[in-house]
Design a protein around this motif. Structure first.
Motif, PDB file in Angstrom:
ATOM      1  N   GLN A 182       0.812  -1.209   0.000  1.00  0.00           N
ATOM      2  CA  GLN A 182       0.000   0.000   0.000  1.00  0.00           C
ATOM      3  C   GLN A 182       0.850   1.265   0.000  1.00  0.00           C
ATOM      4  OE1 GLN A 182      -2.510  -0.524   3.450  1.00  0.00           O
ATOM      5  NE2 GLN A 182      -3.872  -1.969   2.424  1.00  0.00           N
ATOM      6  N   SER A 183       2.117   1.142   0.410  1.00  0.00           N
ATOM      7  CA  SER A 183       2.933   2.358   0.526  1.00  0.00           C
ATOM      8  C   SER A 183       4.373   2.198   0.031  1.00  0.00           C
ATOM      9  CB  SER A 183       2.971   2.815   1.997  1.00  0.00           C
ATOM     10  OG  SER A 183       3.492   1.782   2.826  1.00  0.00           O
ATOM     11  N   ILE A 184       4.806   0.976  -0.273  1.00  0.00           N
ATOM     12  CA  ILE A 184       6.192   0.741  -0.674  1.00  0.00           C
ATOM     13  C   ILE A 184       6.214   0.060  -2.033  1.00  0.00           C
ATOM     14  CG2 ILE A 184       8.402  -0.295  -0.019  1.00  0.00           C
ATOM     15  CD1 ILE A 184       7.429  -0.384   2.844  1.00  0.00           C
ATOM     16  N   ALA A 185       7.147   0.483  -2.904  1.00  0.00           N
ATOM     17  CA  ALA A 185       7.275  -0.097  -4.237  1.00  0.00           C
ATOM     18  C   ALA A 185       7.658  -1.578  -4.131  1.00  0.00           C
ATOM     19  CB  ALA A 185       8.333   0.659  -5.045  1.00  0.00           C
ATOM     20  N   PRO A 186       7.058  -2.434  -4.970  1.00  0.00           N
ATOM     21  CA  PRO A 186       7.365  -3.875  -4.902  1.00  0.00           C
ATOM     22  C   PRO A 186       8.855  -4.185  -5.029  1.00  0.00           C
ATOM     23  CG  PRO A 186       5.442  -3.502  -6.282  1.00  0.00           C
ATOM     24  CD  PRO A 186       5.989  -2.151  -5.943  1.00  0.00           C
ATOM     25  N   MET A 187       9.557  -3.504  -5.943  1.00  0.00           N
ATOM     26  CA  MET A 187      10.978  -3.778  -6.133  1.00  0.00           C
ATOM     27  C   MET A 187      11.798  -3.395  -4.902  1.00  0.00           C
ATOM     28  SD  MET A 187      12.045  -5.360  -8.825  1.00  0.00           S
ATOM     29  CE  MET A 187      13.739  -4.830  -9.073  1.00  0.00           C
ATOM     30  N   THR A 188      11.365  -2.388  -4.174  1.00  0.00           N
ATOM     31  CA  THR A 188      12.067  -2.005  -2.953  1.00  0.00           C
ATOM     32  C   THR A 188      11.983  -3.120  -1.919  1.00  0.00           C
ATOM     33  OG1 THR A 188      11.588   0.342  -3.322  1.00  0.00           O
ATOM     34  CG2 THR A 188      12.188  -0.306  -1.090  1.00  0.00           C
ATOM     35  N   VAL A 189      10.780  -3.666  -1.769  1.00  0.00           N
ATOM     36  CA  VAL A 189      10.593  -4.754  -0.806  1.00  0.00           C
ATOM     37  C   VAL A 189      11.390  -5.979  -1.218  1.00  0.00           C
ATOM     38  CG1 VAL A 189       8.920  -6.325   0.233  1.00  0.00           C
ATOM     39  CG2 VAL A 189       8.305  -3.930  -0.142  1.00  0.00           C
ATOM     40  N   GLN A 190      11.231  -6.416  -2.469  1.00  0.00           N
ATOM     41  CA  GLN A 190      11.858  -7.664  -2.898  1.00  0.00           C
ATOM     42  C   GLN A 190      13.380  -7.565  -2.925  1.00  0.00           C
ATOM     43  OE1 GLN A 190      10.313  -9.248  -6.548  1.00  0.00           O
ATOM     44  NE2 GLN A 190      11.226 -11.261  -6.208  1.00  0.00           N
ATOM     45  N   SER A 191      13.904  -6.435  -3.342  1.00  0.00           N
ATOM     46  CA  SER A 191      15.359  -6.281  -3.419  1.00  0.00           C
ATOM     47  C   SER A 191      15.999  -6.279  -2.042  1.00  0.00           C
ATOM     48  CB  SER A 191      15.704  -4.980  -4.150  1.00  0.00           C
ATOM     49  OG  SER A 191      15.209  -4.997  -5.475  1.00  0.00           O
ATOM     50  N   TRP A 192      15.437  -5.488  -1.133  1.00  0.00           N
ATOM     51  CA  TRP A 192      16.092  -5.313   0.162  1.00  0.00           C
ATOM     52  C   TRP A 192      15.816  -6.453   1.128  1.00  0.00           C
ATOM     53  CZ3 TRP A 192      20.040  -2.366   1.154  1.00  0.00           C
ATOM     54  CH2 TRP A 192      20.271  -1.257   0.345  1.00  0.00           C
ATOM     55  N   PHE A 193      14.647  -7.084   1.044  1.00  0.00           N
ATOM     56  CA  PHE A 193      14.415  -8.153   2.014  1.00  0.00           C
ATOM     57  C   PHE A 193      15.302  -9.360   1.716  1.00  0.00           C
ATOM     58  CE2 PHE A 193      11.449 -10.776  -0.542  1.00  0.00           C
ATOM     59  CZ  PHE A 193      11.547 -12.013   0.072  1.00  0.00           C
ATOM     60  N   ASN A 194      15.704  -9.533   0.455  1.00  0.00           N
ATOM     61  CA  ASN A 194      16.679 -10.578   0.141  1.00  0.00           C
ATOM     62  C   ASN A 194      18.033 -10.293   0.783  1.00  0.00           C
ATOM     63  OD1 ASN A 194      15.381 -12.579  -1.545  1.00  0.00           O
ATOM     64  ND2 ASN A 194      15.166 -10.992  -3.090  1.00  0.00           N
ATOM     65  N   ILE A 195      18.438  -9.037   0.763  1.00  0.00           N
ATOM     66  CA  ILE A 195      19.717  -8.660   1.372  1.00  0.00           C
ATOM     67  C   ILE A 195      19.682  -8.899   2.878  1.00  0.00           C
ATOM     68  CG2 ILE A 195      21.241  -6.706   1.869  1.00  0.00           C
ATOM     69  CD1 ILE A 195      20.497  -5.588  -0.871  1.00  0.00           C
ATOM     70  N   TYR A 196      18.595  -8.507   3.514  1.00  0.00           N
ATOM     71  CA  TYR A 196      18.486  -8.692   4.963  1.00  0.00           C
ATOM     72  C   TYR A 196      18.408 -10.176   5.329  1.00  0.00           C
ATOM     73  CZ  TYR A 196      17.768  -3.659   5.335  1.00  0.00           C
ATOM     74  OH  TYR A 196      17.937  -2.300   5.288  1.00  0.00           O
ATOM     75  N   GLN A 197      17.736 -10.955   4.495  1.00  0.00           N
ATOM     76  CA  GLN A 197      17.685 -12.397   4.764  1.00  0.00           C
ATOM     77  C   GLN A 197      19.061 -13.034   4.640  1.00  0.00           C
ATOM     78  OE1 GLN A 197      13.506 -14.454   3.835  1.00  0.00           O
ATOM     79  NE2 GLN A 197      14.553 -13.747   2.021  1.00  0.00           N
TER      80      GLN A 197
END
Length: 298
Positions: A182-197
């Protein structure tokens, strides 16, 4: 549009399950999961770098990763924790359970998402969709009967409990995805959550697996490990854009994605030669009937 994307994501998820089962058979779980996060990060890291250096005009809006502040990154870290908890439980479970059992159980996961979506987002289902949900619930009980034929007691098997735990964490992650989109771009979520994982898994492997690797299951490299990341990244990419579409319903998207069981079930039969298929086909039919009713209802 969003329903078509959900079905495409389901096909990719089925291929992901097959690659995962191939990689985990007689292999150490934690390093396989670590490598999955590493390869997934390598897939999306170039998009972050190009977005910073060249901007949206070079990549286009679909692949552009906007800059985000700490508040956004904090939300993505929570997403990474939920997903990683689901993956750790699920990886151990799928290693020790037949795909023809694990796949249909995973297919009942959206029932949890449904309840959460009604409570959190106020989503409402029509009669067709409720009927589809009922089929999914019944299929779980039929699976418990099929499992007993292979010596798998759903009430006392730790791998079944881990698979259920993976489903609960996965359902929470699915609901959280709808909130994030609802508030964050899909690519932002997918790109960064992989790095954090990847960062989290590096710590977990260093603490839990490396010191005991000579006493437990040793790691063996397989090229199917790369396919895990490729299929999962593609499935999630399509999934996030389905969620970001106007009018999309997280409960329906989550349910449709579980139709990936068709692909994984077929892999269990043809590639892994699993048993009691005649009985399991009935269980699978119940799951598929639920998918059909949901499709008609949406």
């Amino acid at each position: 549009m969003w329903l078509t994307l959900a079905f495409l994501s389901a096909i990719l998820l089925g291929l992901y399950d097959i690659a995962k089962k191939t990689s985990l058979r007689d292999n150490a779980v934690l390093p396989v999961l670590l490598l999955n996060t590493v390869f997934s990060t390598l897939i999306f890291l170039p998009f972050i770098i190009i977005s910073r250096t060249c901007g949206a005009d070079t990549l286009g809006q679909m692949f552009y990763v906007p800059e985000a502040g700490w508040t956004t990154h904090r939300l993505i870290i929570i997403k990474a924790m939920l997903t990683l908890a689901s993956w750790i439980c699920g990886y151990f479970a799928i290693k020790h359970l037949p795909l023809t059992i694990a796949g249909p159980i995973n297919a009942t996961r959206p029932v949890m998402v449904l309840v959460g979506a009604m409570l959190v987002f106020g989503e409402r289902l029509n009669a067709w969709q409720w009927t589809g949900t009922a089929f999914a619930v019944v299929s779980f009980f039929l699976l418990s009967i099929s499992g007993k034929r292979e010596g798998i007691d759903f009430r006392h098997n730790k791998w079944i409990f881990l698979l259920i735990a993976a489903a609960i964490f996965g359902a929470a992650s699915g609901l959280y995805d709808k909130y994030l989109m609802q508030s964050i771009a899909p690519m932002t979520v997918q790109s960064w959550f992989n790095i954090y994982q990847m960062a989290m898994m590096t710590i977990i492997v260093a603490i839990l697996w490396l010191p005991a690797r000579d006493r437990g299951r040793r790691f063996e490299w397989r090229w199917s490990i790369v396919l895990i990341s490729l299929f999962l990244s593609a499935a999630d990419f399509v999934y996030y854009y389905a969620l970001s579409c106007d009018g999309s319903m997280v409960s329906i998207i989550s349910m449709v994605r579980r139709s990936s069981v068709i692909v994984s079930f077929t892999g269990g039969v043809l590639l892994f030669h699993e048993h009691n298929i005649r009985y399991k086909v009935i269980d699978l039919a119940m799951v598929l009937a639920g998918m059909v009713f949901l499709y008609i209802g949406s």
